[in-house]
Write a protein that holds these residues in place. Structure first.
Motif, mmCIF file in Angstrom:
data_model
loop_
_atom_site.group_PDB
_atom_site.id
_atom_site.type_symbol
_atom_site.label_atom_id
_atom_site.label_comp_id
_atom_site.label_asym_id
_atom_site.label_seq_id
_atom_site.Cartn_x
_atom_site.Cartn_y
_atom_site.Cartn_z
ATOM 1 N N LEU B 72 0.785 -1.200 0.139
ATOM 2 C CA LEU B 72 0.005 0.080 -0.085
ATOM 3 C C LEU B 72 0.779 1.457 -0.014
ATOM 4 C CD1 LEU B 72 -2.630 -1.028 2.630
ATOM 5 C CD2 LEU B 72 -2.752 -1.194 0.031
ATOM 6 N N ASP B 73 1.856 1.332 -1.215
ATOM 7 C CA ASP B 73 2.553 2.686 -1.139
ATOM 8 C C ASP B 73 3.334 2.633 0.153
ATOM 9 O OD1 ASP B 73 2.363 3.434 -3.583
ATOM 10 O OD2 ASP B 73 0.598 4.853 -3.013
ATOM 11 N N TRP B 74 4.240 1.818 0.736
ATOM 12 C CA TRP B 74 5.141 1.949 1.742
ATOM 13 C C TRP B 74 4.071 2.247 3.093
ATOM 14 C CZ3 TRP B 74 10.183 1.146 1.540
ATOM 15 C CH2 TRP B 74 10.624 0.802 0.190
ATOM 16 N N THR B 75 2.830 2.154 3.123
ATOM 17 C CA THR B 75 2.290 2.322 4.350
ATOM 18 C C THR B 75 2.672 1.274 5.378
ATOM 19 O OG1 THR B 75 0.420 3.158 3.121
ATOM 20 C CG2 THR B 75 -0.005 2.194 5.308
ATOM 21 N N PHE B 76 2.710 0.066 4.966
ATOM 22 C CA PHE B 76 3.281 -1.054 5.920
ATOM 23 C C PHE B 76 4.441 -1.755 5.288
ATOM 24 C CE2 PHE B 76 2.940 -5.015 8.029
ATOM 25 C CZ PHE B 76 2.665 -4.554 9.071
ATOM 26 N N VAL B 77 5.583 -1.889 6.402
ATOM 27 C CA VAL B 77 6.846 -2.430 5.737
ATOM 28 C C VAL B 77 7.172 -3.509 6.644
ATOM 29 C CG1 VAL B 77 9.300 -1.780 5.532
ATOM 30 C CG2 VAL B 77 7.467 0.203 5.509
#
Lengths: 496, 503
Positions: B72-77
């Motif tokens: 999600l676009d670097w929302t969760f890494v």
């Protein structure tokens, strides 16, 4: 081999802790065996090994310990370490012998005592500064319990004061070690690597006093000495012997190893002021000892005075001064142990008073002739009579100080004279009181026991042997002063 | 719109969190089926074992069967660092569930709900560790906080406990408002919610005061969560009135997650706005603020703890002090510094959980009992006394226990901060000085336990720890001792995982 001094002491500590409290004799023997074995290890090296001519450090163990910080488990020794290890061995045997009658919670007592001894050994043979610091702190905590549980006279206060002073001191020392590590960008905490870096003068100007003060708080530098008399008086006899005998040496030894070795430039900036404090400590300690009514306080303050000689010798930063400082550490370790043993164990447990006035009631000289003889000899040694180790040591220190600052050696000389005065006063008041003050019927006292005799003879033999043949130690110490590690310190002074 | 592939990716990345949630739901479902589960006096064994199994499975998946990456676009890494920290978090979670099982006489009903809430809180913390986006951070923070509010109020037997729980709730709500307000300012200035994008958008620009204001407000909000002074008023009350496992959860796990997210928020979102320590130039960056919070926490925490007679309150204030030490590690973004914080909080968590369990085992139930039950512990129960000594000395930072090494790491990290050596050295000196202060009250506890004879009025059975309690206390003590003597492997692993995780 020498590294087993540390392992064996900690093993003995664990052994004492887990042995049942109902069997005190088992703990005594565990502790005594370990102390004798470790002393033999040190003696074996000293007698059967030739001192290295270049004063090099002999590495015993070298293992990576915490790789992310470049910390190594690095044990080794040079002549100075060896002398201190031997002192620790002798003092611990004597301390255990003089604690022989401890019955309450004996397993814990000897457990804490052996942990303390293990920490002390560790400091003397660590050449990684992190490791040195770890052992330094390990030696602090057992002191609290030894005093607070088995002590007397204001024990909670004395114990807490002593531990907090030690801890603050060690915190300052840690600041210096950390700063040296970070500033030098060294990859490890090994002393050999940290001394390679040329620390700039501005850095040494503050790093030296911080680190030095941190260490010498534990050595009882005036005016940061007040923990020492209260702590020594509150402690049980075996612990006071170790406290005055070896724990105070930790501070002086640390000061020699860390700030004086790492920051010679800072040392040359500050040494005069600090040497003045050391010399004032000699005189102030002696003056206060002169007016104490409590016998143990007399000895406690005399320790402050004698440790002043150690620090004066260190700060003279000449060869004579430094070798005198090491000799004095050894000598005072033995003599202070002896004095505390006589006062705390031989007299106090029998008479239940340490008041000099009250002691004259007991006619101690006739009732405890052995104690009288021992105290007489120990007193003479403490005054610095030729033939005892104290004489050689203080002579070296005064000669060394004379080369650096003549006027301070006059103060030190005054300290020697005052030392005669307070020792004579205590000796006369306790063992040779005026005949009319002895009552006709004196309360009879139990005789001196065998462990007490053994401990006293051991200590007396050590101080006489070193007094008569100081080369035994000096042959090991002198080459270390010529080693490259201490050269910057000594050369810097001779060029001034 | 999200494609199916993104959903699969996302699920893979949050698999450990999903496992925990499913476990929590299963525990709830199982207890609903059995009516008498809610009856008072019922053993929590089933729920606890399920929770421990779920957490263990989550650790296993997290460490060995986890795909790394982002969604999600670097929302969760997910990267090696988050994996390590999450594993530590869940391990403390297991210890806490065990703690609840060991002292289950404390809560006598609603075990299933209690476990489910603990697991939800842990899920929130795990999500917090992985989040890289302001909204995600806020949502995860609230999941954690809401579970904790309920847990804090779980013990309804006495009104003063409910009052303290309400205090916790109100202050928590206030801090959430601060965080949200700060985030909105940041979004307004940078036009982005994702930390990497915020950092990019500020590249090369001078520090916008409004942006800095947003960062500071968020920091204030976070400060409440990790109990940093001057946002620490709730700590002593809440520590004193909550159930033992909940105290442990607030003291250990929530701090691990909180510190990790602060580090990521500051160093990934606003590295340019760090500023310098020199002269405390407040408007030049957030680093002086961190230094100030650290300073205040160390001083206030230790001085306040000095005066506490009640042991749970003492732990509360000392927790504030420990937060102060840990804040020093935020000085630099390097892997060494980040690893030092993680190591510190893990070791602190283990020691404090062991200590709380020990207090519980000796009958220290709530605020109003003073040090009494510890008096003369050495004669009643020598092994417990030995554990107490090691745990306390670890908290005080005495080698060779882990607490010392953990602090030492933080100091090295702070001093290695480029620039302004003298400022950091002053802070380290202060930290060491306040450690000496802390030694006074820690030794005070040990004095009670070792230097006093046991009082007669204490019934002898209070010292008898159950087997479960004893095992838990011994485990924590052994971890404290072993990590102190042989920290090499864990430290190297932590540093390596942070080195491999640039994002």
């Amino acid at each position: 081999m020498l590294s087993w001094t540390v392992y064996l002491s900690f093993l003995a500590s664990i052994g004492c802790f887990i042995s049942p409290a109902s069997r005190p004799e088992r703990c005594r023997w565990i502790a005594l065996t370990s102390a004798i074995l470790t002393t033999m290890m040190a003696l074996r090296v000293m007698l059967f090994q030739n001192p290295p001519e270049d004063g090099a450090i002999e590495i015993i163990t070298h293992q990576a310990w915490i790789p992310t910080l470049g910390i190594h488990f690095l044990l080794g020794f040079d002549g100075i370490s060896l002398v201190m290890v031997l002192l620790t061995g002798i003092a611990s045997i004597a301390a255990i012998l003089f604690s022989w009658d401890i019955e309450t919670r004996a397993n814990e007592f000897f457990g804490f005592l052996m942990a303390l001894i293990g920490g002390v050994y560790g400091v003397f043979i660590s050449f990684d500064l992190f490791l040195l610091f770890v052992f330094y702190e390990i030696a602090i905590i057992p002191k609290y319990f030894l005093i607070a549980i088995w002590g007397s006279t204001n024990k909670s206060y004395g114990a807490m004061k002593l531990v907090l002073y030690s801890f603050v001191g060690s915190a300052l020392a840690l600041v210096g070690i950390l700063a040296a590590f970070v500033v030098s960008g060294a990859e490890s905490f090994a002393l050999q690597e940290l001394i390679q870096f040329p620390y700039e003068e501005g850095f040494q100007r503050w790093a030296f006093p911080v680190t030095f003060l941190g260490f010498v708080i534990l050595a009882g530098l005036w005016p940061f000495h007040t923990w020492a008399p209260t702590g020594h008086v509150a402690a049980p006899t075996g612990t006071s012997m170790l406290l005055a005998g070896v724990v105070m040496k930790l501070g002086a030894y640390g000061a020699l190893r860390v700030p004086l070795t790492l920051f010679p430039m800072g040392a040359s900036i500050w040494r005069e002021e600090l040497a003045l404090l050391a010399a004032l400590g000699i005189v102030a300690g002696a003056l206060v000892a002169l007016v104490q009514q409590d016998f143990k306080f007399v000895i406690g303050y005399s320790s402050v005075s004698h440790m002043g000689f150690v620090m004066l010798g260190l700060l003279a930063t000449t060869e004579a001064g430094l070798s005198g400082a090491v000799l004095q550490m050894f000598s005072h370790g033995i003599i202070a142990g002896l004095l505390f043993a006589v006062v705390g164990r031989m007299i106090y447990t029998r008479t239940h008073t340490r008041d000099l006035q009250a002691l004259s009631q007991f006619d101690l000289r006739r009732q405890l002739p052995f104690a009288g003889t021992v105290f007489l000899l120990a007193g003479l040694a403490s005054m610095g009579l030729p033939g005892f180790s104290g004489f050689v040591a203080e002579l070296h220190v005064i000669a060394g100080a004379w080369q650096s600052y003549a006027w301070l050696s006059l103060l030190a000389g005054l300290g020697v004279v005052l030392g005669v005065a307070y020792t004579m006063r205590a000796l006369l008041a306790s063992f040779w009181p005026a005949p009319h003050s002895i009552p006709a019927h004196v309360q009879s006292l139990p005789p001196i026991t065998l462990p007490e005799k053994c401990g006293a003879i051991l200590l007396l033999a050590a101080t006489l042997l070193v007094g008569l043949y100081p080369r035994l130690l000096l042959d090991w110490v002198i080459p270390c002063l010529h080693a490259p590690m201490l050269q910057p310190l000594i050369e810097r002074v001779s060029t001034i | 719109m999200l494609s199916d592939a993104t959903h699969t990716d996302l699920f893979r990345l949050i698999a450990p969190e999903c496992i925990i949630v499913v476990t929590a739901l299963a525990i709830l479902g199982l207890s609903m089926g059995r009516r008498n589960d809610h009856a008072p006096g019922k053993s929590p064994l089933t729920s606890s074992l399920m929770a421990i199994a779920g957490l263990a499975l989550a650790i296993w998946v997290n460490l060995f069967h986890q795909s790394q990456g982002h969604a999600l676009d670097w929302t969760f890494v997910v990267n090696p660092a988050t994996q390590m920290v999450k594993a530590g978090l869940m391990l403390t979670g297991i210890l806490l569930v065990w703690l609840h099982l060991a002292c289950s006489q404390e809560v006598r009903e609603h075990h299933a709900e209690f476990h489910a809430l603990m697991l939800f809180a842990l899920t929130g913390m795990a999500l917090l560790i992985g989040s890289n986006h302001l909204l995600m951070i806020f949502v995860a923070l609230e999941i954690t906080a809401l579970s904790l509010y309920v847990l804090a109020a779980f013990d309804k037997r006495e009104s003063w406990k409910a009052r303290n729980a309400l205090k916790y709730f109100l202050i928590g709500g206030l801090s959430a408002a601060f965080v949200l307000y700060g985030f909105s300012l940041i979004y307004g200035v940078s036009g982005s919610m994702s930390l990497p994008l915020i950092s990019q958008s500020q590249q090369g620009l001078p520090i916008d005061p409004l942006l800095l204001l947003g960062v500071i407000m968020a920091l204030v909000g976070f400060g409440f969560k990790i109990a940093a002074a001057p946002f620490h008023w709730w700590v002593a009350d809440v520590y004193a009135s909550t159930l033992t496992p909940v105290t442990g959860l607030i003291a250990s796990a929530s701090k691990i997650a909180g510190f990790y997210v602060i580090g990521r928020f500051l160093w990934h979102g606003f590295p340019q706005a760090a500023g310098k320590l020199s002269g405390f130039s407040w408007s030049q960056g957030w680093l002086p603020w961190i230094a100030a919070f650290s300073l205040l926490s160390m001083v206030i925490g230790n001085l306040a703890a000095l005066r506490q007679q009640r042991i749970r309150r003492l732990i509360g204030f000392s927790a504030v002090a420990h937060t102060g030490y840990a804040l020093l590690g935020l000085a630099s973004p390097g892997p060494q510094a980040m690893a030092s914080i993680a190591f510190y909080l893990l070791s602190y968590g283990v020691s404090v959980i062991g200590f709380l369990a020990l207090l519980r085992a000796t009958g220290q139930q709530d605020d109003r009992i003073e040090k009494g039950p510890l008096t003369g512990l050495w004669s009643r129960s020598p092994w417990l006394a030995a554990c107490l000594m090691l745990l306390i000395l670890s908290l005080a930072g005495i080698p060779p226990l882990v607490g010392f090494l953990a602090k030492f790491n933080l100091f090295v990290a702070a001093l290695n901060t480029p620039g302004n050596f003298m400022g950091w050295i002053a802070l380290v000196v202060l930290a060491l000085g306040t450690s000496a202060v802390s030694l006074y009250y820690y030794l005070g506890i040990l004095k009670e336990a070792f230097c006093r004879e046991p009082a007669n009025e204490i019934p002898s059975h209070t010292s008898e720890a159950t087997h479960s309690e004893m095992t838990l206390i011994l485990t924590c003590t052994l971890i404290t001792l072993i990590l102190g003597i042989l920290p090499g492997w864990l430290l190297s692993t932590l540093v390596a995982s942070f080195q491999q995780s640039p994002t």
